[in-house]
Scaffold this motif. Structure first.
Motif, PDB file in Angstrom:
ATOM      1  N   CYS A 130      66.663  26.671  56.050  1.00 52.56           N
ATOM      2  CA  CYS A 130      66.488  25.684  56.535  1.00 52.56           C
ATOM      3  C   CYS A 130      67.578  25.241  57.748  1.00 52.56           C
ATOM      4  CB  CYS A 130      66.601  25.172  55.438  1.00 52.56           C
ATOM      5  SG  CYS A 130      66.375  23.021  55.644  1.00 52.56           S
ATOM      6  N   LEU A 131      66.827  24.920  58.721  1.00 54.96           N
ATOM      7  CA  LEU A 131      68.020  24.861  60.058  1.00 54.96           C
ATOM      8  C   LEU A 131      68.318  23.167  60.339  1.00 54.96           C
ATOM      9  CD1 LEU A 131      66.382  27.266  62.021  1.00 54.96           C
ATOM     10  CD2 LEU A 131      68.482  27.329  60.604  1.00 54.96           C
ATOM     11  N   VAL A 132      67.514  22.372  59.147  1.00 61.22           N
ATOM     12  CA  VAL A 132      68.342  20.977  59.131  1.00 61.22           C
ATOM     13  C   VAL A 132      69.860  21.056  59.802  1.00 61.22           C
ATOM     14  CG1 VAL A 132      68.261  18.641  58.322  1.00 61.22           C
ATOM     15  CG2 VAL A 132      66.376  20.090  57.847  1.00 61.22           C
ATOM     16  N   ALA A 133      69.960  20.343  60.562  1.00 60.45           N
ATOM     17  CA  ALA A 133      71.609  20.753  60.629  1.00 60.45           C
ATOM     18  C   ALA A 133      72.360  20.377  59.566  1.00 60.45           C
ATOM     19  CB  ALA A 133      71.922  18.913  61.555  1.00 60.45           C
ATOM     20  N   MET A 161      62.293  23.686  47.463  1.00 57.39           N
ATOM     21  CA  MET A 161      63.701  23.260  48.147  1.00 57.39           C
ATOM     22  C   MET A 161      64.320  22.548  47.583  1.00 57.39           C
ATOM     23  SD  MET A 161      62.370  23.257  52.163  1.00 57.39           S
ATOM     24  CE  MET A 161      60.474  23.105  52.332  1.00 57.39           C
ATOM     25  N   ASP A 162      65.780  22.366  47.491  1.00 57.26           N
ATOM     26  CA  ASP A 162      66.379  21.504  47.611  1.00 57.26           C
ATOM     27  C   ASP A 162      66.937  20.839  47.217  1.00 57.26           C
ATOM     28  OD1 ASP A 162      67.953  22.783  45.498  1.00 57.26           O
ATOM     29  OD2 ASP A 162      67.097  23.322  44.479  1.00 57.26           O
ATOM     30  N   ASP A 163      68.077  19.450  47.440  1.00 59.35           N
ATOM     31  CA  ASP A 163      69.372  18.686  48.396  1.00 59.35           C
ATOM     32  C   ASP A 163      70.375  19.845  47.502  1.00 59.35           C
ATOM     33  OD1 ASP A 163      67.781  17.173  49.347  1.00 59.35           O
ATOM     34  OD2 ASP A 163      67.833  15.551  48.234  1.00 59.35           O
ATOM     35  N   ASN A 164      69.917  20.781  46.385  1.00 58.45           N
ATOM     36  CA  ASN A 164      71.613  21.716  47.109  1.00 58.45           C
ATOM     37  C   ASN A 164      71.590  22.840  47.751  1.00 58.45           C
ATOM     38  OD1 ASN A 164      72.523  20.357  43.782  1.00 58.45           O
ATOM     39  ND2 ASN A 164      70.733  21.620  42.916  1.00 58.45           N
ATOM     40  N   MET A 165      70.351  22.968  48.669  1.00 61.76           N
ATOM     41  CA  MET A 165      70.725  23.753  49.724  1.00 61.76           C
ATOM     42  C   MET A 165      70.240  25.048  49.075  1.00 61.76           C
ATOM     43  SD  MET A 165      70.690  21.685  52.149  1.00 61.76           S
ATOM     44  CE  MET A 165      71.750  19.639  52.091  1.00 61.76           C
ATOM     45  N   GLY A 174      60.238  15.279  48.376  1.00 60.89           N
ATOM     46  CA  GLY A 174      58.629  14.942  47.804  1.00 60.89           C
ATOM     47  C   GLY A 174      58.209  15.300  48.213  1.00 60.89           C
ATOM     48  N   LYS A 175      57.700  15.950  49.169  1.00 67.66           N
ATOM     49  CA  LYS A 175      56.124  16.973  49.831  1.00 67.66           C
ATOM     50  C   LYS A 175      56.468  18.458  49.765  1.00 67.66           C
ATOM     51  CE  LYS A 175      54.899  12.453  50.952  1.00 67.66           C
ATOM     52  NZ  LYS A 175      53.462  11.520  50.026  1.00 67.66           N
ATOM     53  N   ARG A 214      57.318  23.801  47.817  1.00 64.36           N
ATOM     54  CA  ARG A 214      57.473  21.781  47.527  1.00 64.36           C
ATOM     55  C   ARG A 214      59.057  21.418  47.844  1.00 64.36           C
ATOM     56  NH1 ARG A 214      55.579  17.499  46.266  1.00 64.36           N
ATOM     57  NH2 ARG A 214      57.003  16.192  43.830  1.00 64.36           N
ATOM     58  N   ASN A 215      59.609  20.284  48.633  1.00 62.73           N
ATOM     59  CA  ASN A 215      60.486  20.220  48.659  1.00 62.73           C
ATOM     60  C   ASN A 215      60.463  19.012  47.845  1.00 62.73           C
ATOM     61  OD1 ASN A 215      62.701  18.530  49.406  1.00 62.73           O
ATOM     62  ND2 ASN A 215      62.152  17.950  51.604  1.00 62.73           N
ATOM     63  N   GLN A 216      61.409  19.875  46.200  1.00 57.11           N
ATOM     64  CA  GLN A 216      62.448  19.096  45.007  1.00 57.11           C
ATOM     65  C   GLN A 216      63.298  17.912  45.761  1.00 57.11           C
ATOM     66  OE1 GLN A 216      62.627  22.382  42.917  1.00 57.11           O
ATOM     67  NE2 GLN A 216      60.884  21.546  41.807  1.00 57.11           N
ATOM     68  N   GLY A 217      63.545  17.635  46.781  1.00 56.59           N
ATOM     69  CA  GLY A 217      64.899  16.834  46.808  1.00 56.59           C
ATOM     70  C   GLY A 217      64.540  15.268  47.601  1.00 56.59           C
ATOM     71  N   LYS A 218      65.945  14.573  48.194  1.00 52.20           N
ATOM     72  CA  LYS A 218      65.132  13.355  48.668  1.00 52.20           C
ATOM     73  C   LYS A 218      65.387  13.335  50.587  1.00 52.20           C
ATOM     74  CE  LYS A 218      66.322  10.889  44.495  1.00 52.20           C
ATOM     75  NZ  LYS A 218      67.171   9.952  43.365  1.00 52.20           N
ATOM     76  N   LEU A 219      65.921  14.652  51.148  1.00 49.11           N
ATOM     77  CA  LEU A 219      66.064  14.726  52.316  1.00 49.11           C
ATOM     78  C   LEU A 219      65.353  15.855  52.782  1.00 49.11           C
ATOM     79  CD1 LEU A 219      69.914  15.581  51.831  1.00 49.11           C
ATOM     80  CD2 LEU A 219      69.357  14.031  52.805  1.00 49.11           C
TER      81      LEU A 219
END
Length: 170
Positions: free
Chosen positions: A151-154, A65-69, A132-133, A89-94
């Motif tokens: 992903c249900l983060v607001a 998953m990444d910050d391009n949603m 990054g984790k 794997r979260n490849q984003g910064k969020l």
């Protein structure tokens, strides 16, 4: 001491009620998406399956998953009865999360998260993954059908951070 509702809740109502109680009982962190450390998954049958056990895993699926949603891959297929270990794997910064459910329940939960972005929640079929984790989720798909993950983060669901799961009958 655990809170118990004086009546039975099902479906989206149960998801909303549990999340509301969790949000009321858990401290929030500066507008971020708070969550508890991983605990043993609850064994509650859902329309899309039940929390699985590591010893029963029959397949491992890697997701990013990444910050391009976006999730990669965003379409998954399983056979009824498979117990799957998701390695995410979260490849984003969020912070991102993976939540499995029906479209209706994910939409209701996403709307609630948009109204209360700092609300804490930790439900079966869900894992939070810091920037990054990596995280893991073990799930048994014991019911056939078409389900969703998101992903249900607001704001993330609304930005298109969703995927599809197809479970074929045995």
């Amino acid at each position: 001491m655990a809170f118990q509702f004086p009546f039975k809740l099902t479906g989206a109502c149960a998801l909303l009620a549990v999340a509301a109680v969790a949000g009321a009982a858990t401290p929030h962190h500066g507008g971020g998406h708070a969550h508890k450390p991983p605990a043993a998954a609850q064994k509650e049958q859902k329309p899309w399956g039940i929390a699985g056990e590591a010893k029963s895993v029959t397949r491992t699926v890697a997701l990013t998953m990444d910050d391009n949603m976006r999730f990669t891959p965003d379409k998954l297929s399983f056979k009824q009865g498979e117990t799957v270990r998701f390695v995410i794997r979260n490849q984003g910064k969020l912070l991102h999360e993976l939540v499995i459910g029906t479209k209706a329940e994910l939409e209701a939960h996403a709307a609630m998260m948009a109204k209360s972005p700092g609300m804490a929640h930790d439900l079966p079929g869900m894992t939070h993954v810091p920037a990054g984790k990596s995280g893991e989720l073990v799930w048994t798909f014991n019911r056939p059908g078409e389900f969703d993950f998101a992903c249900l983060v607001a704001g993330h669901y609304q930005a298109g951070m969703v995927g599809k799961i197809n479970v074929t009958a045995r």
